[in-house]
Design an enzyme around this catalytic site. Structure first.
Site, PDB file in Angstrom:
ATOM      1  CE  LYS A  13      -2.047  -0.557   3.993  1.00 19.18           C
ATOM      2  NZ  LYS A  13      -1.479  -1.792   4.526  1.00 19.18           N
ATOM      3  NE  ARG A  88      -3.511  -1.001  10.052  1.00 16.37           N
ATOM      4  CZ  ARG A  88      -2.439  -0.362   9.582  1.00 16.37           C
ATOM      5  NH1 ARG A  88      -2.472   0.926   9.372  1.00 16.37           N
ATOM      6  NH2 ARG A  88      -1.339  -1.022   9.320  1.00 16.37           N
ATOM      7  NE  ARG A 123       7.593  -2.628   6.077  1.00 18.19           N
ATOM      8  CZ  ARG A 123       6.309  -2.308   6.200  1.00 18.19           C
ATOM      9  NH1 ARG A 123       5.628  -1.905   5.140  1.00 18.19           N
ATOM     10  NH2 ARG A 123       5.706  -2.428   7.347  1.00 18.19           N
ATOM     11  NE  ARG A 156       6.874  -0.294  10.386  1.00 17.16           N
ATOM     12  CZ  ARG A 156       5.713  -0.157   9.762  1.00 17.16           C
ATOM     13  NH1 ARG A 156       5.647   0.516   8.630  1.00 17.16           N
ATOM     14  NH2 ARG A 156       4.614  -0.678  10.254  1.00 17.16           N
ATOM     15  NE  ARG A 167       2.349  -4.736  11.378  1.00 18.66           N
ATOM     16  CZ  ARG A 167       3.293  -4.362  10.514  1.00 18.66           C
ATOM     17  NH1 ARG A 167       4.497  -4.889  10.592  1.00 18.66           N
ATOM     18  NH2 ARG A 167       3.031  -3.476   9.600  1.00 18.66           N
TER      19      ARG A 167
HETATM   20  P1  AMP Z   1       1.510   0.980   9.244  1.00 11.45           P
HETATM   21  O1  AMP Z   1       2.727   1.805   9.070  1.00 11.45           O
HETATM   22  O2  AMP Z   1       0.343   1.470   8.419  1.00 11.45           O
HETATM   23  O3  AMP Z   1       1.750  -0.491   9.075  1.00 11.45           O
HETATM   24  O4  AMP Z   1       1.050   1.183  10.771  1.00 11.45           O
HETATM   25  C1  AMP Z   1       1.883   0.789  11.841  1.00 11.45           C
HETATM   26  C2  AMP Z   1       1.098   0.662  13.117  1.00 11.45           C
HETATM   27  O5  AMP Z   1       0.472   1.923  13.430  1.00 11.45           O
HETATM   28  C3  AMP Z   1      -0.041  -0.330  13.096  1.00 11.45           C
HETATM   29  O6  AMP Z   1       0.381  -1.652  13.334  1.00 11.45           O
HETATM   30  C4  AMP Z   1      -0.904   0.206  14.227  1.00 11.45           C
HETATM   31  O7  AMP Z   1      -0.359  -0.088  15.486  1.00 11.45           O
HETATM   32  C5  AMP Z   1      -0.792   1.710  14.014  1.00 11.45           C
HETATM   33  N1  AMP Z   1      -1.821   2.203  13.067  1.00 11.45           N
HETATM   34  C6  AMP Z   1      -1.610   2.814  11.870  1.00 11.45           C
HETATM   35  N2  AMP Z   1      -2.776   3.125  11.272  1.00 11.45           N
HETATM   36  C7  AMP Z   1      -3.754   2.686  12.102  1.00 11.45           C
HETATM   37  C8  AMP Z   1      -5.177   2.685  12.043  1.00 11.45           C
HETATM   38  N3  AMP Z   1      -5.830   3.201  10.994  1.00 11.45           N
HETATM   39  N4  AMP Z   1      -5.846   2.139  13.092  1.00 11.45           N
HETATM   40  C9  AMP Z   1      -5.204   1.640  14.156  1.00 11.45           C
HETATM   41  N5  AMP Z   1      -3.878   1.574  14.259  1.00 11.45           N
HETATM   42  C10 AMP Z   1      -3.142   2.100  13.258  1.00 11.45           C
END
Ligand code: AMP
Length: 210
Positions: A13, A88, A123, A156, A167
């Protein structure tokens, strides 16, 4: 054009959002990047989100909904935006609808779980600008250094194997129902995630007609 990028963590994404952002000249809004930035700056919201994020869990809906509400009011969103990693959960999608925001298209990038585990564990991201790389398939020009901003590339914490599995489980339970939600709204565009970024980009462009 207002676009949502949907898909499991690691489906691509963020990478596709970055390409679209450049092509359409509209900003990408990544809740994950906003939270990581807040964490780096030691803000209250960042600290609140840290334990959830590190464990690969979702940050509470009200926190991310608040982030998006504020961000979408900024002037650069007037001509459109790409949401990466939001919504999400169903309550987040409902909150977006309740804000009166019109979403034109939802691009769902579908990738098998086993491919995702390989991708995420390899990654690396720029600790400065968040640009993603991969140790095998998407190397930077100089090892460990971001092509764009010369920041250091790091893994990360939530890209470690046990957290990735967690996740993915959460994705299937909480986020996948959004596929049906947006299908019912007639906005869903399903794109099969391919082996290369370029092939996936071509499929995304074709689906969006851009
Ligand atoms: P990402 O970089 O999009 O994979 O997000 C990393 C982490 O941020 C996720 O595993 C969640 O802990 C938190 N996070 C990001 N976006 C959301 C969302 N829309 N709802 C809840 N948690 C989020």
């Amino acid at each position: 054009m207002n676009i949502i990028m949907l898909g499991a963590p690691g489906a691509g994404k963020g990478t596709q959002a970055a390409v679209l952002c450049e092509k359409l000249n509209i900003p990408t809004i990544s809740t994950g990047n906003i939270i990581r930035e807040a964490l780096k700056n030691g803000t209250e919201m960042g600290l609140k989100a840290k334990s959830f994020m590190d464990a690969g869990q979702l940050v509470p809906d009200e926190v991310v909904i608040g982030i998006i509400k504020d961000r979408l009011q900024e002037s650069d969103c007037q001509n459109g935006f790409i949401l990466d990693g939001f919504p999400r959960t169903i309550p987040q999608a409902e909150a977006l609808d309740a804000m009166g925001v019109t979403i034109n298209s939802v691009v769902d990038i579908e990738v098998k779980d086993e491919v995702i585990v390989n991708r995420l564990s390899g990654r690396r991201v720029c600790e400065n600008c968040g640009r993603p790389y991969h140790i095998e398939s998407l190397k930077p020009q100089v090892d460990g250094v971001c092509d764009d901003c010369k920041g250091a590339l790091v893994q990360r914490k939530d890209d470690q194997i046990d957290t990735i599995k967690n996740r993915l489980e959460i994705y299937h339970k909480e986020t996948e129902p959004l596929v049906k939600y947006y299908e019912a709204q007639g906005k869903l565009l399903v794109v099969e995630g391919k082996d290369t970024v370029k092939a996936t980009t071509d499929a995304v462009f074709e689906a969006l007609g851009v």
